[in-house]
Design a protein around this motif. Sequence first.
Motif, mmCIF file in Angstrom:
data_model
loop_
_atom_site.group_PDB
_atom_site.id
_atom_site.type_symbol
_atom_site.label_atom_id
_atom_site.label_comp_id
_atom_site.label_asym_id
_atom_site.label_seq_id
_atom_site.Cartn_x
_atom_site.Cartn_y
_atom_site.Cartn_z
ATOM 1 N N PRO A 158 -7.105 7.183 2.371
ATOM 2 C CA PRO A 158 -8.245 6.974 3.271
ATOM 3 C C PRO A 158 -8.321 5.528 3.735
ATOM 4 O O PRO A 158 -7.637 4.660 3.187
ATOM 5 C CB PRO A 158 -9.439 7.306 2.359
ATOM 6 N N ALA A 159 -9.177 5.255 4.707
ATOM 7 C CA ALA A 159 -9.441 3.875 5.108
ATOM 8 C C ALA A 159 -10.220 3.197 3.984
ATOM 9 O O ALA A 159 -11.148 3.781 3.418
ATOM 10 C CB ALA A 159 -10.240 3.853 6.404
ATOM 11 N N LEU A 160 -9.825 1.972 3.668
ATOM 12 C CA LEU A 160 -10.454 1.262 2.546
ATOM 13 C C LEU A 160 -11.465 0.211 2.981
ATOM 14 O O LEU A 160 -12.443 -0.034 2.283
ATOM 15 C CB LEU A 160 -9.371 0.591 1.685
ATOM 16 N N LEU A 161 -11.210 -0.427 4.107
ATOM 17 C CA LEU A 161 -12.055 -1.541 4.538
ATOM 18 C C LEU A 161 -13.171 -1.025 5.451
ATOM 19 O O LEU A 161 -12.915 -0.569 6.569
ATOM 20 C CB LEU A 161 -11.212 -2.600 5.257
ATOM 21 N N ARG A 162 -14.397 -1.077 4.956
ATOM 22 C CA ARG A 162 -15.533 -0.533 5.686
ATOM 23 C C ARG A 162 -16.444 -1.652 6.178
ATOM 24 O O ARG A 162 -16.600 -2.676 5.517
ATOM 25 C CB ARG A 162 -16.353 0.398 4.787
ATOM 26 N N THR A 163 -17.068 -1.431 7.326
ATOM 27 C CA THR A 163 -18.127 -2.309 7.813
ATOM 28 C C THR A 163 -19.459 -1.694 7.417
ATOM 29 O O THR A 163 -19.711 -0.519 7.696
ATOM 30 C CB THR A 163 -18.061 -2.467 9.345
ATOM 31 N N VAL A 164 -20.273 -2.469 6.733
ATOM 32 C CA VAL A 164 -21.603 -2.010 6.331
ATOM 33 C C VAL A 164 -22.589 -2.610 7.326
ATOM 34 O O VAL A 164 -22.862 -3.812 7.289
ATOM 35 C CB VAL A 164 -21.932 -2.448 4.890
ATOM 36 N N ILE B 70 -3.872 -3.014 6.558
ATOM 37 C CA ILE B 70 -3.981 -2.274 5.294
ATOM 38 C C ILE B 70 -4.455 -0.841 5.471
ATOM 39 O O ILE B 70 -4.314 -0.024 4.546
ATOM 40 C CB ILE B 70 -4.917 -2.993 4.295
ATOM 41 N N ASP B 71 -5.035 -0.510 6.642
ATOM 42 C CA ASP B 71 -5.582 0.838 6.835
ATOM 43 C C ASP B 71 -4.846 1.675 7.867
ATOM 44 O O ASP B 71 -4.802 2.912 7.742
ATOM 45 C CB ASP B 71 -7.061 0.758 7.228
ATOM 46 N N ALA B 72 -4.304 1.041 8.901
ATOM 47 C CA ALA B 72 -3.648 1.805 9.971
ATOM 48 C C ALA B 72 -2.466 2.589 9.408
ATOM 49 O O ALA B 72 -1.563 2.031 8.795
ATOM 50 C CB ALA B 72 -3.173 0.871 11.076
ATOM 51 N N GLY B 73 -2.509 3.912 9.583
ATOM 52 C CA GLY B 73 -1.433 4.764 9.096
ATOM 53 C C GLY B 73 -1.595 5.214 7.665
ATOM 54 O O GLY B 73 -0.729 5.917 7.129
ATOM 55 N N PHE B 74 -2.691 4.806 7.015
ATOM 56 C CA PHE B 74 -2.918 5.187 5.615
ATOM 57 C C PHE B 74 -4.221 5.981 5.506
ATOM 58 O O PHE B 74 -5.121 5.833 6.321
ATOM 59 C CB PHE B 74 -3.005 3.952 4.721
ATOM 60 N N ARG C 38 0.861 -1.181 0.000
ATOM 61 C CA ARG C 38 0.000 0.000 0.000
ATOM 62 C C ARG C 38 0.893 1.224 0.000
ATOM 63 O O ARG C 38 1.778 1.364 0.847
ATOM 64 C CB ARG C 38 -0.942 0.030 1.205
ATOM 65 N N ALA C 39 0.681 2.079 -0.977
ATOM 66 C CA ALA C 39 1.523 3.266 -1.171
ATOM 67 C C ALA C 39 2.989 2.857 -1.255
ATOM 68 O O ALA C 39 3.864 3.562 -0.766
ATOM 69 C CB ALA C 39 1.287 4.279 -0.053
ATOM 70 N N GLY C 40 3.243 1.707 -1.858
ATOM 71 C CA GLY C 40 4.614 1.222 -2.032
ATOM 72 C C GLY C 40 5.195 0.518 -0.823
ATOM 73 O O GLY C 40 6.312 0.014 -0.884
ATOM 74 N N GLN C 41 4.461 0.481 0.260
ATOM 75 C CA GLN C 41 4.948 -0.143 1.504
ATOM 76 C C GLN C 41 4.453 -1.587 1.579
ATOM 77 O O GLN C 41 3.254 -1.857 1.464
ATOM 78 C CB GLN C 41 4.460 0.643 2.713
ATOM 79 N N ILE D 35 -11.059 -9.778 9.960
ATOM 80 C CA ILE D 35 -11.331 -8.444 9.425
ATOM 81 C C ILE D 35 -10.602 -7.396 10.248
ATOM 82 O O ILE D 35 -9.997 -6.452 9.709
ATOM 83 C CB ILE D 35 -12.848 -8.160 9.399
ATOM 84 N N SER D 36 -10.622 -7.548 11.571
ATOM 85 C CA SER D 36 -9.951 -6.590 12.446
ATOM 86 C C SER D 36 -8.443 -6.596 12.183
ATOM 87 O O SER D 36 -7.813 -5.529 12.072
ATOM 88 C CB SER D 36 -10.229 -6.942 13.915
ATOM 89 N N ASN D 37 -7.858 -7.784 12.077
ATOM 90 C CA ASN D 37 -6.422 -7.879 11.798
ATOM 91 C C ASN D 37 -6.074 -7.288 10.442
ATOM 92 O O ASN D 37 -5.070 -6.577 10.292
ATOM 93 C CB ASN D 37 -5.974 -9.336 11.862
ATOM 94 N N LEU D 38 -6.915 -7.574 9.449
ATOM 95 C CA LEU D 38 -6.666 -7.071 8.098
ATOM 96 C C LEU D 38 -6.774 -5.552 8.059
ATOM 97 O O LEU D 38 -5.958 -4.873 7.428
ATOM 98 C CB LEU D 38 -7.661 -7.703 7.125
ATOM 99 N N ARG D 39 -7.755 -5.015 8.763
ATOM 100 C CA ARG D 39 -7.934 -3.561 8.809
ATOM 101 C C ARG D 39 -6.706 -2.874 9.406
ATOM 102 O O ARG D 39 -6.270 -1.828 8.933
ATOM 103 C CB ARG D 39 -9.201 -3.226 9.599
ATOM 104 N N GLN D 40 -6.139 -3.470 10.456
ATOM 105 C CA GLN D 40 -4.935 -2.913 11.073
ATOM 106 C C GLN D 40 -3.766 -2.895 10.098
ATOM 107 O O GLN D 40 -2.954 -1.975 10.088
ATOM 108 C CB GLN D 40 -4.561 -3.722 12.314
#
Length: 225
Positions: A209-215, A203-207, A145-148, A196-201
Amino acid sequence: MKILLVEDNARVSQFVRKGLEEAGHVLDHAETGDDGLFLATTERYDAVILDRMLPGDADGLAILEAMRKAGNQTPVLILSALADVDERIRGLRAGGDDYLTKPFAFGELEARLHVLLRRSQVAAPQTTLSVADLTMDLLSRRVTRAGQAIQLQPREFKLLEYLMRHADQVVTRTMLLENVWNYHFDPQTNVIDVHISNLRQKIDAGFTPALLRTVRGAGYMLTTE
């Protein structure tokens, strides 16, 4: 389509060129095996129309074999006066995708070309998935993500792959259970929530916008919106 025609017969070449250009295709033409071999191995084409018998050091089968040995999988329609069954088998076994004998109707040649293109597009595997700046290489199993680089466990990788293939769509718990965990029933565990919680941490933590949303009440969605 951008097409390479390798044909030494002037009448046949003119007939094919006129029809393909009128149909809106871009055509390169080689009259000798040597020129055909050079173009086929140095340029990119959507399809190649290849005569079997050509002047020069390389005949049609030699061009075809050189292409396949180099990993070039461009669809090839062999065009030949050699109509014998054994000759058609030789051409197909050498790597040809179709074989059309002379004389032929232009309509059939064009129809066969479109079938080859459609077949090659269907067969082409998707090796990279992207959502915003999140990228997954399915061959190397590398996620960035963003090259990281992002390190994922096998099940997290499978979960993210499914979400990315269904980007901007609501993915339900049932869909995840069946396609990621191969459960055809709900085992009444929190396995999805944990992953989902682990994946969110990751791919989204520190980036942003947040990509993984709970509907709420429906499931999850990977989206930039």
